[in-house]
Scaffold this motif. Structure first.
Motif, PDB file in Angstrom:
ATOM      1  N   LEU B   3       0.826  -1.190   0.000  1.00 43.19           N
ATOM      2  CA  LEU B   3       0.000   0.000   0.000  1.00 43.19           C
ATOM      3  C   LEU B   3       0.866   1.247   0.000  1.00 43.19           C
ATOM      4  CD1 LEU B   3      -2.233  -1.571   2.671  1.00 43.19           C
ATOM      5  CD2 LEU B   3      -3.191  -0.624   0.589  1.00 43.19           C
ATOM      6  N   VAL B   4       0.256   2.358  -0.394  1.00 42.51           N
ATOM      7  CA  VAL B   4       0.953   3.636  -0.401  1.00 42.51           C
ATOM      8  C   VAL B   4       0.434   4.476   0.757  1.00 42.51           C
ATOM      9  CG1 VAL B   4       1.258   5.765  -1.706  1.00 42.51           C
ATOM     10  CG2 VAL B   4       1.373   3.558  -2.869  1.00 42.51           C
ATOM     11  N   ALA B  61      -7.810   1.466   4.661  1.00 40.37           N
ATOM     12  CA  ALA B  61      -6.475   1.405   4.055  1.00 40.37           C
ATOM     13  C   ALA B  61      -6.089   2.864   3.856  1.00 40.37           C
ATOM     14  CB  ALA B  61      -6.511   0.658   2.727  1.00 40.37           C
ATOM     15  N   PRO B  62      -4.797   3.167   3.720  1.00 39.14           N
ATOM     16  CA  PRO B  62      -4.416   4.578   3.628  1.00 39.14           C
ATOM     17  C   PRO B  62      -5.220   5.327   2.562  1.00 39.14           C
ATOM     18  CG  PRO B  62      -2.479   3.195   3.831  1.00 39.14           C
ATOM     19  CD  PRO B  62      -3.636   2.261   3.697  1.00 39.14           C
ATOM     20  N   GLY B  63      -5.980   6.336   2.998  1.00 36.76           N
ATOM     21  CA  GLY B  63      -6.744   7.175   2.070  1.00 36.76           C
ATOM     22  C   GLY B  63      -8.026   6.553   1.567  1.00 36.76           C
ATOM     23  N   LEU B  64      -8.340   5.343   2.012  1.00 40.49           N
ATOM     24  CA  LEU B  64      -9.518   4.637   1.501  1.00 40.49           C
ATOM     25  C   LEU B  64     -10.559   4.544   2.613  1.00 40.49           C
ATOM     26  CD1 LEU B  64     -10.863   2.989  -0.723  1.00 40.49           C
ATOM     27  CD2 LEU B  64      -9.509   1.040  -0.035  1.00 40.49           C
ATOM     28  N   PHE B  65     -11.723   5.162   2.392  1.00 41.61           N
ATOM     29  CA  PHE B  65     -12.734   5.272   3.435  1.00 41.61           C
ATOM     30  C   PHE B  65     -13.945   4.410   3.106  1.00 41.61           C
ATOM     31  CE2 PHE B  65     -10.016   8.859   3.858  1.00 41.61           C
ATOM     32  CZ  PHE B  65      -9.918   9.056   5.227  1.00 41.61           C
ATOM     33  N   THR B 183     -15.810  -2.348  -1.026  1.00 40.08           N
ATOM     34  CA  THR B 183     -15.898  -0.881  -1.075  1.00 40.08           C
ATOM     35  C   THR B 183     -16.748  -0.373  -2.224  1.00 40.08           C
ATOM     36  OG1 THR B 183     -13.935  -0.601  -2.452  1.00 40.08           O
ATOM     37  CG2 THR B 183     -13.586  -0.723  -0.070  1.00 40.08           C
ATOM     38  N   GLU B 190     -12.840  -5.782  -1.770  1.00 38.61           N
ATOM     39  CA  GLU B 190     -11.675  -5.114  -2.344  1.00 38.61           C
ATOM     40  C   GLU B 190     -10.511  -5.107  -1.355  1.00 38.61           C
ATOM     41  OE1 GLU B 190     -14.801  -3.925  -3.244  1.00 38.61           O
ATOM     42  OE2 GLU B 190     -14.283  -4.824  -5.162  1.00 38.61           O
ATOM     43  N   VAL B 191     -10.847  -5.189  -0.058  1.00 40.68           N
ATOM     44  CA  VAL B 191      -9.825  -5.110   0.986  1.00 40.68           C
ATOM     45  C   VAL B 191     -10.053  -6.238   1.994  1.00 40.68           C
ATOM     46  CG1 VAL B 191      -8.916  -3.676   2.859  1.00 40.68           C
ATOM     47  CG2 VAL B 191      -9.680  -2.602   0.739  1.00 40.68           C
TER      48      VAL B 191
END
Lengths: 388, 301
Positions: B3-4, B61-65, B183, B190-191
């Motif tokens: 992940l970024v 996940a980073p930036g993913l809400f 998501t 997706e996660v």
């Protein structure tokens, strides 16, 4: 203009400006959607380049709202990436994502972008091949392909000229009708391809309107050029018509080269022998179309003129392959396909006029003309199957 | 791969959630507002919980809400832990926009099931679930309102641990809930993660001590995929399926659990260093369900 006229011109502009100001400040749309309506997110992949060990994807925000790219997945696995213009994109802004992914030559991959809201946008790489970089070698390869499928077939088609000059009047009618049939096929073919490409453009770029506008512009432009050449009347009528046909076919072949070059680059088609054979046969008939008006007019034709006409009709294939292979852009592809269709349409009209002038109305429905039209279309259809 | 960036707005920090039960992470006065224990005549405890359902956007996940439905604002919900024979009393208030419920696995009369028609708790309403903690083992609770798939995968679930009367051997204990997030609502995740945040324990390894018994309470609430699994690198563990027996049923390095299934696993780290753990479904592993243990030499006392 008087002050009164100015005022009459400006008053509506002032009104529209104040209306826009009111909309932007008071947000009447919120009464419909509510304050927390979900954002409309729409991302499109503009270009996907495969480098050794990396996938480089250019992403455009095609939707009205700002979109934040949160993560990237390749083949159902989160993958790191770097973006050159940031991950938050406003309307019609684009960014390029560099994903260090060990893609496998000849296999398929799926790149998926997840936005901050969890919406996902995918691009499928059907057959992974390294994207050619601009190099002399690559340019030479494209030139060679262009030569095979564009220049040589048109030149060979021109060589029917001596035979055509010896044809009877009825044979000539058949020939011109055949040309119209050939071109009508290209018209349908180009329109189909153009509208298809237009449909794939981001919707805010309004591909269909762009395609039709480009076609109309080409039609009108060639019409004006034809009228000018006829007025000057130094070249004979047959030569003018042949020149217009050559230009129309040249523009069409530019689009064809574009398609070949970009297909080669995007890994969407493998340029097999059969495909090259197909294009070669298909395009030989284009040479025939160029010389038919010359033969019918019975003008004296120097060899240099034939060579020039061949170059105008055939060489753009090479230029198209270069553009398609090195600087492919879906928007320009639609524009060029539109120009090609417009040019062909204009040439069909020109030849149709000439046939109409030379023959009386009942003769237009004569055996030679009708069978020529059908034969022209059929030849293109059958050779087109090879390109399929 | 990977992940970024980093998750910056975690509703419940993965490191804290891991070793928290009965709101043990809260300061006493805050904790008293949501959890109280009182001794009963027979020596067992009455454990009272204040649980509320609330809609909340969480970073998975980073930036993913993800627009989650949560118990007490967190996914997974608070871990509820009691001893066999204790009385559980959960006051459940629905502060969400949809009807919800709490359905506990374990012995209880039908009135306390939370799943039967008419047992949904409407928005704004309150219901008190009361039952005995029985049997000992590792259980779970989740919303049982229809449509079931959506109510569960949106985040309404949590671990429910019932300890045996005589207890288990002392150990470094942790709770891992295997979950997934759809998501884009296409009925595929997706996660994937343990305890919600993709790769959280990859970025911040779980610290353990060489030679000390480690006990993992592992619950699978992954929606859409019938199975999930845990594989631990470089070592083996004892498996207590559903935690209802005191002797292990098997020894393995890979454990597969169905939706809603759970197991207690015990192991002791032999070597110091990093030990990877992840789903052995490679797809899940690469979509976030992967982490690290960092074993350190025992501290001298």
């Amino acid at each position: 203009m008087t002050a009164m006229r100015w005022a009459l011109l400006i008053a509506p502009l002032v009104m529209i400006a104040s209306l826009l100001t009111w909309i932007v400040t008071s947000h009447p749309e919120r009464a419909v959607g509510g304050d927390d309506r979900p954002p409309v997110e729409r991302l499109t992949f503009q270009r996907v380049v495969l480098e050794p060990g990396a996938i480089v994807a250019t992403i455009l925000n095609d939707g009205p709202d700002r979109v934040a790219i949160a993560q990237v997945q390749v083949d159902d696995a989160f993958w790191t990436f770097e973006s050159d213009r940031g991950q938050s994109l406003g309307h019609l802004r684009e960014t390029t994502l560099r994903i260090p992914y060990p893609w496998v030559e000849g296999e398929a991959h799926v790149v998926r972008v997840l936005t901050s809201t969890g919406a996902s946008f995918e691009h499928e790489i059907a057959v992974a091949l390294e994207t050619p970089i601009v190099s002399f070698r690559q340019a030479a390869t494209f030139a060679l392909i262009g030569l095979y499928v564009g220049v040589l077939p048109v030149a060979i088609g021109l060589m029917w000229f001596p035979f055509l000059r010896r044809l009877s009047r009825r044979g000539m009618d058949f020939l011109l009708a055949l040309t119209i049939g050939l071109l009508a096929f290209l018209l349908v073919d180009g329109a189909h391809e153009g509208l298809e490409s237009a449909g794939e453009l981001p919707s805010s770029l309004q591909g269909t309107a762009l395609f039709i506008a480009a076609g109309a512009a080409a039609f009108i432009g060639l019409e004006a050029l034809g009228a000018r050449l006829h007025r000057r009347s130094t070249p004979a009528a047959g030569t003018v018509l042949a020149l217009l046909v050559a230009i129309g076919i040249g523009v069409h072949n530019f689009g064809e080269g574009l398609a070949i070059g970009s297909a080669f680059v995007l890994g969407q088609a493998t340029l097999g022998t059969l495909l090259i054979v197909g294009f070669t046969l298909h395009n030989t008939t284009e040479g025939l179309a160029i010389v038919a008006p010359l033969a019918r007019a019975g003008d004296r034709v120097p060899l240099r003129l034939l060579a020039q006409l061949g170059a105008i009709g055939g060489l753009p294939t090479i230029a198209g392959a270069w553009v398609g292979g090195f600087v492919y852009s879906p928007v320009w592809a639609v524009v060029f396909l539109g120009v090609g269709v417009g040019a062909i349409a204009q040439v069909v009209v020109q030849i149709g006029r000439q046939v109409g002038r030379a023959t009386s109305a009942p003769a237009l429905a004569s055996g030679p003309v009708l069978s020529g039209l059908v034969a022209g279309f059929a030849v293109m259809y059958v050779t087109g199957m090879l390109v399929g | 791969m990977g992940l970024v960036g980093h998750v910056t707005t975690a509703a419940n920090k993965p490191g804290t959630f891991l070793r928290t039960w009965n709101f043990s992470d809260l300061p006493p006065e805050q904790r008293a507002a949501v959890y109280r224990e009182s001794r009963r005549p027979d020596g067992s405890l009455l454990r009272e919980y204040e649980i509320y359902a609330v809609d909340r956007e969480i970073e998975i996940a980073p930036g993913l809400f993800f627009p989650a439905w949560t118990y007490n604002g967190q996914v997974p919900g608070p871990t509820i832990r009691a001893t066999e024979g204790d009385r559980i009393r959960v006051t459940f208030k629905n502060a969400g926009a949809h009807p919800h419920s709490m359905h506990f696995h374990g012995w209880h009369p039908p009135e306390m099931d939370g799943a039967l028609p008419g047992q949904e708790v409407e928005p704004g309403a309150t219901f008190v679930y009361e039952f005995d903690a029985d049997p000992f083992g590792l259980h779970l609770y989740h919303c049982h309102t229809v449509p079931l798939k959506r109510h569960i995968h949106k985040g309404l679930y949590g671990a429910f641990i019932v300890d045996p009367r005589r207890g288990r051997p002392p150990a470094d204990e942790m709770v891992m809930v295997m979950n997934g997030f759809d998501t884009n609502f296409d009925s595929e995740n997706e996660v994937y993660a343990v305890n919600t945040i993709a790769n959280a324990y990859m970025q911040e390894p779980i610290r353990v001590e060489v030679g000390r018994l480690v006990r993992i309470y592992l619950v699978n609430v992954t929606e859409f995929d019938p199975l999930n699994s845990l594989h631990l690198h470089g070592m083996f563990f004892d498996v207590f399926r559903t935690g209802t027996q005191l002797s292990p049923s098997e020894r393995s390095d890979t454990l597969m659990l169905c939706q809603g299934e759970r197991a207690i696993i015990e192991t002791t780290f032999r070597y110091p260093g990093n030990f990877m753990f992840h789903a052995h479904q490679s797809e899940f592993a690469e979509l976030g369900w992967m982490g690290l243990f960092r074993a350190q030499p025992p501290r001298d006392t």
